[in-house]
Design an enzyme around this catalytic site. Structure first.
Site, PDB file in Angstrom:
ATOM      1  N   PHE A  11       0.822  -1.214   0.000  1.00 30.57           N
ATOM      2  CA  PHE A  11       0.000   0.000   0.000  1.00 30.57           C
ATOM      3  C   PHE A  11       0.861   1.273   0.000  1.00 30.57           C
ATOM      4  CE2 PHE A  11      -2.195   2.802   3.321  1.00 30.57           C
ATOM      5  CZ  PHE A  11      -2.833   3.586   2.388  1.00 30.57           C
ATOM      6  N   ASP A  59      12.595 -12.099  -1.201  1.00 35.44           N
ATOM      7  CA  ASP A  59      12.377 -11.952   0.237  1.00 35.44           C
ATOM      8  C   ASP A  59      13.493 -11.105   0.838  1.00 35.44           C
ATOM      9  OD1 ASP A  59      12.067 -12.438   2.998  1.00 35.44           O
ATOM     10  OD2 ASP A  59      11.271 -14.444   2.616  1.00 35.44           O
ATOM     11  N   GLU A  82       5.260  -7.518   7.540  1.00 41.01           N
ATOM     12  CA  GLU A  82       3.912  -7.977   7.842  1.00 41.01           C
ATOM     13  C   GLU A  82       3.304  -6.829   8.626  1.00 41.01           C
ATOM     14  OE1 GLU A  82       2.237 -10.536   6.869  1.00 41.01           O
ATOM     15  OE2 GLU A  82       3.860 -11.548   5.830  1.00 41.01           O
ATOM     16  N   THR A 123       6.507   2.769  12.815  1.00 41.93           N
ATOM     17  CA  THR A 123       5.108   3.056  13.136  1.00 41.93           C
ATOM     18  C   THR A 123       4.976   3.713  14.499  1.00 41.93           C
ATOM     19  OG1 THR A 123       3.026   1.958  13.694  1.00 41.93           O
ATOM     20  CG2 THR A 123       5.000   0.630  13.919  1.00 41.93           C
ATOM     21  N   ASP A 124       3.910   4.492  14.664  1.00 33.75           N
ATOM     22  CA  ASP A 124       3.637   5.084  15.989  1.00 33.75           C
ATOM     23  C   ASP A 124       3.248   4.006  17.009  1.00 33.75           C
ATOM     24  OD1 ASP A 124       1.051   4.468  15.118  1.00 33.75           O
ATOM     25  OD2 ASP A 124       0.234   6.470  15.483  1.00 33.75           O
ATOM     26  N   GLU A 125       2.974   2.781  16.527  1.00 32.28           N
ATOM     27  CA  GLU A 125       2.567   1.722  17.464  1.00 32.28           C
ATOM     28  C   GLU A 125       3.710   1.276  18.358  1.00 32.28           C
ATOM     29  OE1 GLU A 125       0.065  -1.406  16.137  1.00 32.28           O
ATOM     30  OE2 GLU A 125      -1.099  -0.101  14.841  1.00 32.28           O
ATOM     31  N   TYR A 147       2.860  -7.453  16.381  1.00 32.61           N
ATOM     32  CA  TYR A 147       3.219  -6.564  15.269  1.00 32.61           C
ATOM     33  C   TYR A 147       4.095  -5.418  15.767  1.00 32.61           C
ATOM     34  CZ  TYR A 147       2.912  -2.553  12.127  1.00 32.61           C
ATOM     35  OH  TYR A 147       3.241  -1.465  11.356  1.00 32.61           O
ATOM     36  N   LYS A 151       8.063  -4.529  15.034  1.00 31.04           N
ATOM     37  CA  LYS A 151       8.529  -3.256  14.458  1.00 31.04           C
ATOM     38  C   LYS A 151       9.534  -2.588  15.406  1.00 31.04           C
ATOM     39  CE  LYS A 151       7.372  -1.508  11.146  1.00 31.04           C
ATOM     40  NZ  LYS A 151       7.887  -1.661   9.730  1.00 31.04           N
TER      41      LYS A 151
HETATM   42  P1  NAD Z   1       1.318  -3.675   3.269  1.00 29.34           P
HETATM   43  O1  NAD Z   1       0.973  -4.869   4.095  1.00 29.34           O
HETATM   44  O2  NAD Z   1       0.297  -3.077   2.382  1.00 29.34           O
HETATM   45  O3  NAD Z   1       2.572  -4.029   2.325  1.00 29.34           O
HETATM   46  C1  NAD Z   1       3.677  -4.738   2.775  1.00 29.34           C
HETATM   47  C2  NAD Z   1       4.494  -5.141   1.534  1.00 29.34           C
HETATM   48  O4  NAD Z   1       5.667  -5.839   1.988  1.00 29.34           O
HETATM   49  C3  NAD Z   1       3.752  -6.085   0.608  1.00 29.34           C
HETATM   50  O5  NAD Z   1       3.924  -5.696  -0.728  1.00 29.34           O
HETATM   51  C4  NAD Z   1       4.414  -7.440   0.865  1.00 29.34           C
HETATM   52  O6  NAD Z   1       4.371  -8.312  -0.258  1.00 29.34           O
HETATM   53  C5  NAD Z   1       5.824  -7.023   1.205  1.00 29.34           C
HETATM   54  N1  NAD Z   1       6.539  -8.008   2.031  1.00 29.34           N
HETATM   55  C6  NAD Z   1       6.091  -8.620   3.156  1.00 29.34           C
HETATM   56  N2  NAD Z   1       7.029  -9.469   3.623  1.00 29.34           N
HETATM   57  C7  NAD Z   1       8.090  -9.365   2.781  1.00 29.34           C
HETATM   58  C8  NAD Z   1       9.377  -9.964   2.743  1.00 29.34           C
HETATM   59  N3  NAD Z   1       9.750 -10.860   3.677  1.00 29.34           N
HETATM   60  N4  NAD Z   1      10.225  -9.623   1.761  1.00 29.34           N
HETATM   61  C9  NAD Z   1       9.845  -8.725   0.805  1.00 29.34           C
HETATM   62  N5  NAD Z   1       8.642  -8.132   0.785  1.00 29.34           N
HETATM   63  C10 NAD Z   1       7.787  -8.443   1.765  1.00 29.34           C
HETATM   64  O7  NAD Z   1       1.919  -2.627   4.281  1.00 29.34           O
HETATM   65  P2  NAD Z   1       1.748  -1.034   4.326  1.00 29.34           P
HETATM   66  O8  NAD Z   1       0.510  -0.711   5.031  1.00 29.34           O
HETATM   67  O9  NAD Z   1       2.024  -0.485   2.983  1.00 29.34           O
HETATM   68  O10 NAD Z   1       2.956  -0.677   5.307  1.00 29.34           O
HETATM   69  C11 NAD Z   1       4.262  -0.447   4.780  1.00 29.34           C
HETATM   70  C12 NAD Z   1       5.197  -0.138   5.918  1.00 29.34           C
HETATM   71  O11 NAD Z   1       4.728   0.998   6.632  1.00 29.34           O
HETATM   72  C13 NAD Z   1       5.304  -1.264   6.948  1.00 29.34           C
HETATM   73  O12 NAD Z   1       6.647  -1.343   7.367  1.00 29.34           O
HETATM   74  C14 NAD Z   1       4.419  -0.811   8.083  1.00 29.34           C
HETATM   75  O13 NAD Z   1       4.871  -1.331   9.313  1.00 29.34           O
HETATM   76  C15 NAD Z   1       4.586   0.687   8.012  1.00 29.34           C
HETATM   77  N6  NAD Z   1       3.461   1.493   8.480  1.00 29.34           N
HETATM   78  C16 NAD Z   1       2.178   1.238   8.026  1.00 29.34           C
HETATM   79  C17 NAD Z   1       1.131   2.052   8.445  1.00 29.34           C
HETATM   80  C18 NAD Z   1      -0.302   1.814   7.997  1.00 29.34           C
HETATM   81  O14 NAD Z   1      -1.215   2.404   8.580  1.00 29.34           O
HETATM   82  N7  NAD Z   1      -0.551   1.003   6.979  1.00 29.34           N
HETATM   83  C19 NAD Z   1       1.384   3.114   9.334  1.00 29.34           C
HETATM   84  C20 NAD Z   1       2.698   3.323   9.779  1.00 29.34           C
HETATM   85  C21 NAD Z   1       3.720   2.517   9.335  1.00 29.34           C
HETATM   86  O1  DAU Z   2      -0.685   3.264  13.808  1.00 30.31           O
HETATM   87  C1  DAU Z   2      -0.031   2.796  12.665  1.00 30.31           C
HETATM   88  C2  DAU Z   2      -0.481   1.389  12.384  1.00 30.31           C
HETATM   89  O2  DAU Z   2      -1.826   1.483  11.920  1.00 30.31           O
HETATM   90  C3  DAU Z   2       0.381   0.656  11.373  1.00 30.31           C
HETATM   91  O3  DAU Z   2       1.671   0.509  11.890  1.00 30.31           O
HETATM   92  C4  DAU Z   2      -0.209  -0.703  11.042  1.00 30.31           C
HETATM   93  O4  DAU Z   2       0.531  -1.335  10.009  1.00 30.31           O
HETATM   94  C5  DAU Z   2      -1.645  -0.530  10.586  1.00 30.31           C
HETATM   95  O5  DAU Z   2      -2.235  -1.785  10.392  1.00 30.31           O
HETATM   96  C6  DAU Z   2      -2.451   0.271  11.603  1.00 30.31           C
HETATM   97  O6  DAU Z   2      -2.688  -0.502  12.798  1.00 30.31           O
HETATM   98  P1  DAU Z   2      -4.118  -0.468  13.555  1.00 30.31           P
HETATM   99  O7  DAU Z   2      -4.271  -1.719  14.301  1.00 30.31           O
HETATM  100  O8  DAU Z   2      -4.289   0.805  14.293  1.00 30.31           O
HETATM  101  O9  DAU Z   2      -5.070  -0.417  12.246  1.00 30.31           O
HETATM  102  P2  DAU Z   2      -6.443  -1.162  11.925  1.00 30.31           P
HETATM  103  O10 DAU Z   2      -6.974  -0.560  10.676  1.00 30.31           O
HETATM  104  O11 DAU Z   2      -6.305  -2.634  11.992  1.00 30.31           O
HETATM  105  O12 DAU Z   2      -7.357  -0.699  13.145  1.00 30.31           O
HETATM  106  C7  DAU Z   2      -7.639   0.682  13.342  1.00 30.31           C
HETATM  107  C8  DAU Z   2      -8.622   0.815  14.495  1.00 30.31           C
HETATM  108  O13 DAU Z   2      -9.879   0.275  14.092  1.00 30.31           O
HETATM  109  C9  DAU Z   2      -8.219   0.043  15.741  1.00 30.31           C
HETATM  110  O14 DAU Z   2      -8.659   0.750  16.893  1.00 30.31           O
HETATM  111  C10 DAU Z   2      -8.992  -1.252  15.623  1.00 30.31           C
HETATM  112  C11 DAU Z   2     -10.264  -0.819  14.917  1.00 30.31           C
HETATM  113  N1  DAU Z   2     -10.864  -1.834  14.033  1.00 30.31           N
HETATM  114  C12 DAU Z   2     -10.064  -2.386  13.069  1.00 30.31           C
HETATM  115  C13 DAU Z   2     -10.563  -3.346  12.209  1.00 30.31           C
HETATM  116  C14 DAU Z   2      -9.699  -3.977  11.145  1.00 30.31           C
HETATM  117  C15 DAU Z   2     -12.177  -2.192  14.146  1.00 30.31           C
HETATM  118  O15 DAU Z   2     -12.908  -1.691  15.032  1.00 30.31           O
HETATM  119  N2  DAU Z   2     -12.676  -3.150  13.302  1.00 30.31           N
HETATM  120  C16 DAU Z   2     -11.923  -3.740  12.341  1.00 30.31           C
HETATM  121  O16 DAU Z   2     -12.447  -4.601  11.606  1.00 30.31           O
END
Ligand code: NAD
Ligand code: DAU
Length: 339
Positions: A11, A59, A82, A123-125, A147, A151
């Site tokens: 993403f 990978d 992941e 991540t802020d997590e 998770y 991280k």
């Molecule tokens: P995503 O799950 O959409 O994408 C992850 C990508 O990594 C995928 O394309 C997957 O195929 C690839 N991948 C997974 N394991 C792999 C491996 N072993 N080798 C090579 N490729 C691999 O994730 P995203 O939401 O785009 O998040 C991207 C980064 O940003 C992550 O590091 C995540 O922790 C961080 N992040 C995400 C969010 C969020 O809200 N989505 C917020 C803050 C930080």
């Molecule tokens: O804060 C950054 C993080 O945000 C990233 O590092 C992670 O990769 C990303 O997955 C995300 O984590 P969250 O757990 O906060 O995101 P999620 O969308 O899973 O959940 C957001 C909020 O919504 C959380 O309070 C849980 C709630 N939720 C989530 C899902 C999937 C629901 O109530 N129902 C749901 O089905």
């Protein structure tokens, strides 16, 4: 700059690839992606024929492959992970492998290649739940899910490579990100796509946990700024200051689609559900980062994108997706698995 962008088919990574090639004409990009369930080449269609772009399916844990690719670039930007908290509760091992061991493999390759920058997308997590106030970059890491712990583990290795080997590494800690091309397991795309199909929107617990939602383009702009103008050795938070609950997300989606509130369904809470995340982004702000897309506009655009791109998300919501869904969600009323 020649960039190795890991996880570039996911993403945020794919948005970063598109942005880099658009905004930096002299740059070239190698994407290394394992194409897990979350990786999707359709996310990279817009750049597929760009001569400055190359895809390598592989990978980040493969040290030989990573070592070779590291020798062909100037910097690594590590998005590969992941990324879904609920899946980390079911199968933590995958998270430790990719998010911790994979980060180590990349760091080792960057060290060997003598790179002038390494950017770890975190991540802020990692701060754990923040009951009040906002986390500064200096706040301790107190992760509470497999998770976020994985991280944080990746970040600890980055810190060790800075201190021990002088690796010029930067860490970004972004908040919840949303926008087009997000796999429909995270709350916003899940709720939008369920709502389009008239399915319930599963809200965990009382729906009061708070998250800060950042548009993917603003997140990518922040990472780009940190990469090019951040100080090696520094960490940078990215947040907007929004405080949005699960119920708020459901209400926004239903309102934008003109659907009834009865689609809201409260389900058993996520184990260890962090009640609130909130970061202070003053440090990146001082470099000039300002989020440009506010949540109402970003949500409207995102809902429109999912309505207009059913061909992108429909194939993803099948087979394994629904198997996980059934295992993961339990309506509060009956305790039975949902469908
Ligand atoms: P995503 O799950 O959409 O994408 C992850 C990508 O990594 C995928 O394309 C997957 O195929 C690839 N991948 C997974 N394991 C792999 C491996 N072993 N080798 C090579 N490729 C691999 O994730 P995203 O939401 O785009 O998040 C991207 C980064 O940003 C992550 O590091 C995540 O922790 C961080 N992040 C995400 C969010 C969020 O809200 N989505 C917020 C803050 C930080
Ligand atoms: O804060 C950054 C993080 O945000 C990233 O590092 C992670 O990769 C990303 O997955 C995300 O984590 P969250 O757990 O906060 O995101 P999620 O969308 O899973 O959940 C957001 C909020 O919504 C959380 O309070 C849980 C709630 N939720 C989530 C899902 C999937 C629901 O109530 N129902 C749901 O089905």
């Amino acid at each position: 700059m020649r960039l190795l962008i890991t996880g570039g088919a996911g993403f945020i990574g794919s948005a970063f690839v598109r942005m880099t090639l658009n905004e930096h004409p002299e740059d070239s990009v190698v994407v290394l992606d394992k194409l897990t369930y979350a990786g999707n080449l359709a996310n990279l269609e817009a750049v597929a024929h760009d001569p400055r772009y190359r895809l390598v399916r592989g990978d980040i844990c493969d040290a030989t492959l990573v070592g070779t690719l590291a020798g062909e670039v100037d910097v690594i930007v590590n998005f590969a992970a992941e990324s879904h908290v609920d899946r980390s509760l079911e199968a933590p091992g995958h998270f430790i492998q990719t998010d911790v061991f994979g980060t180590y493999v990349l760091l080792e390759a960057a060290r060997g290649a003598g790179h002038r920058r390494f950017l770890q997308v975190s991540t802020d997590e990692v701060y754990g739940e923040v009951r009040s106030g906002r986390s500064l970059e200096s706040a301790p890491m107190r992760p509470r899910s497999p998770y976020s712990a994985s991280k944080a583990g990746g970040e600890m290795l980055v810190a060790a490579y800075r201190a021990s080997f002088g690796l010029p590494a930067i860490v970004t800690r972004g908040c919840n990100t949303y926008g087009p091309h997000q796999y429909p397991e995270k709350i916003i795309p899940l709720f939008i796509t369920n709502a389009i199909d008239g399915l319930p929107l599963p809200i965990y617990g009382d729906g009061g946990a708070l998250r800060d939602y950042l548009h993917v383009e603003d997140h990518c702009r922040g990472i780009d700024l940190a990469l090019r103008h951040g100080r090696p050795g520094e960490d940078y938070n990215l947040g907007t200051g929004n405080e949005v609950s699960g119920v708020d997300v459901a209400d926004m989606v239903l309102r934008l689609l003109g659907l009834p509130e009865s689609l809201k369904q409260f389900v058993t809470d996520r184990p260890g559900h962090d009640r609130r995340y909130a970061v202070d982004s003053t440090k990146l702000g001082a470099l000039g980062w300002v989020p440009k897309i506010d949540l109402p506009n970003g949500m409207e655009e995102t809902v429109r994108w999912y309505r207009d791109h059913e061909q992108w998300w429909r194939p993803l919501k099948s087979g394994e997706f629904w198997e996980f869904y059934r295992r993961n969600y339990r309506p509060l009323s009956t305790g039975a698995a949902s469908s």
